[in-house]
Scaffold this motif. Structure first.
Motif, PDB file in Angstrom:
ATOM      1  N   GLY A  51      27.985  36.014  36.760  1.00 37.29           N
ATOM      2  CA  GLY A  51      29.195  36.525  37.386  1.00 37.29           C
ATOM      3  C   GLY A  51      29.714  37.764  36.681  1.00 37.29           C
ATOM      4  O   GLY A  51      30.037  38.772  37.327  1.00 37.29           O
ATOM      5  N   SER A  97      27.562  40.713  37.290  1.00 35.84           N
ATOM      6  CA  SER A  97      27.701  41.227  38.660  1.00 35.84           C
ATOM      7  C   SER A  97      28.867  42.206  38.802  1.00 35.84           C
ATOM      8  O   SER A  97      28.892  42.997  39.738  1.00 35.84           O
ATOM      9  N   ILE A  98      29.818  42.165  37.874  1.00 35.65           N
ATOM     10  CA  ILE A  98      30.947  43.108  37.919  1.00 35.65           C
ATOM     11  C   ILE A  98      30.800  44.187  36.845  1.00 35.65           C
ATOM     12  O   ILE A  98      31.762  44.876  36.518  1.00 35.65           O
ATOM     13  N   GLN A 115      33.769  31.059  39.032  1.00 32.94           N
ATOM     14  CA  GLN A 115      33.680  32.079  40.080  1.00 32.94           C
ATOM     15  C   GLN A 115      35.050  32.708  40.343  1.00 32.94           C
ATOM     16  O   GLN A 115      35.165  33.926  40.463  1.00 32.94           O
ATOM     17  N   ARG A 116      36.103  31.899  40.420  1.00 35.82           N
ATOM     18  CA  ARG A 116      37.448  32.437  40.647  1.00 35.82           C
ATOM     19  C   ARG A 116      37.893  33.308  39.481  1.00 35.82           C
ATOM     20  O   ARG A 116      38.559  34.332  39.676  1.00 35.82           O
ATOM     21  N   GLU A 154      36.188  36.656  39.874  1.00 35.33           N
ATOM     22  CA  GLU A 154      36.829  37.390  40.972  1.00 35.33           C
ATOM     23  C   GLU A 154      38.174  37.968  40.541  1.00 35.33           C
ATOM     24  O   GLU A 154      38.500  39.109  40.876  1.00 35.33           O
ATOM     25  N   ALA A 155      38.958  37.187  39.799  1.00 35.09           N
ATOM     26  CA  ALA A 155      40.262  37.663  39.334  1.00 35.09           C
ATOM     27  C   ALA A 155      40.107  38.845  38.378  1.00 35.09           C
ATOM     28  O   ALA A 155      40.888  39.800  38.422  1.00 35.09           O
ATOM     29  N   ALA A 201      37.530  40.973  38.385  1.00 29.94           N
ATOM     30  CA  ALA A 201      37.073  42.104  39.202  1.00 29.94           C
ATOM     31  C   ALA A 201      38.236  42.761  39.934  1.00 29.94           C
ATOM     32  O   ALA A 201      38.285  43.988  40.073  1.00 29.94           O
ATOM     33  N   GLU A 202      39.200  41.971  40.388  1.00 34.03           N
ATOM     34  CA  GLU A 202      40.330  42.481  41.158  1.00 34.03           C
ATOM     35  C   GLU A 202      41.435  43.083  40.295  1.00 34.03           C
ATOM     36  O   GLU A 202      42.206  43.912  40.779  1.00 34.03           O
TER      37      GLU A 202
END
Length: 107
Positions: free
Chosen positions: A21, A24-25, A93-94, A97-98, A100-101
């Motif tokens: 993960g 990926s970012i 995963q969350r 995502e956090a 990345a955002e």
């Protein structure tokens, strides 16, 4: 032995989910070979403490500044894979995502 093998496999799944993960970012991460912690480099221009605080405040992700483990820990944060909720891989995963955002990464 069966219980230990299952636990080892579970930590490997968590490790792989976190490492993949973060990669990926755009985060350069090397997977650990035999522990339930992952050490990652801190982006340029930040100390370990600053970045650990930024992850918590902006993304809601808790890490430990590498300096908590001595002077050689500067430049790294440590992630624990000992998640205690039922949706362990979803939590990872969350978190990715956090990040990345909400976090600017530059290595």
């Amino acid at each position: 032995d069966e219980w230990i093998g299952g636990l080892r496999a579970e930590y490997q799944r968590r490790r792989d989910a976190l490492v993949e993960g973060l990669r990926s970012i755009g985060w350069p991460v090397e997977p650990p070979k035999g522990t339930f912690y992952v050490w990652t480099p801190v982006p340029k221009g930040r100390t370990s403490i600053e970045f650990s605080r930024e992850l918590l405040e902006k993304a809601g992700v808790l890490t430990i500044a590498g300096t908590a483990y001595g002077d050689y820990g500067e430049g790294f944060v440590r992630w624990s894979l000992t998640i205690q909720n039922p949706d362990k891989l979803g939590t990872i995963q969350r978190a990715v995502e956090a990040i990345a955002e909400n976090i600017e990464l530059s290595f």
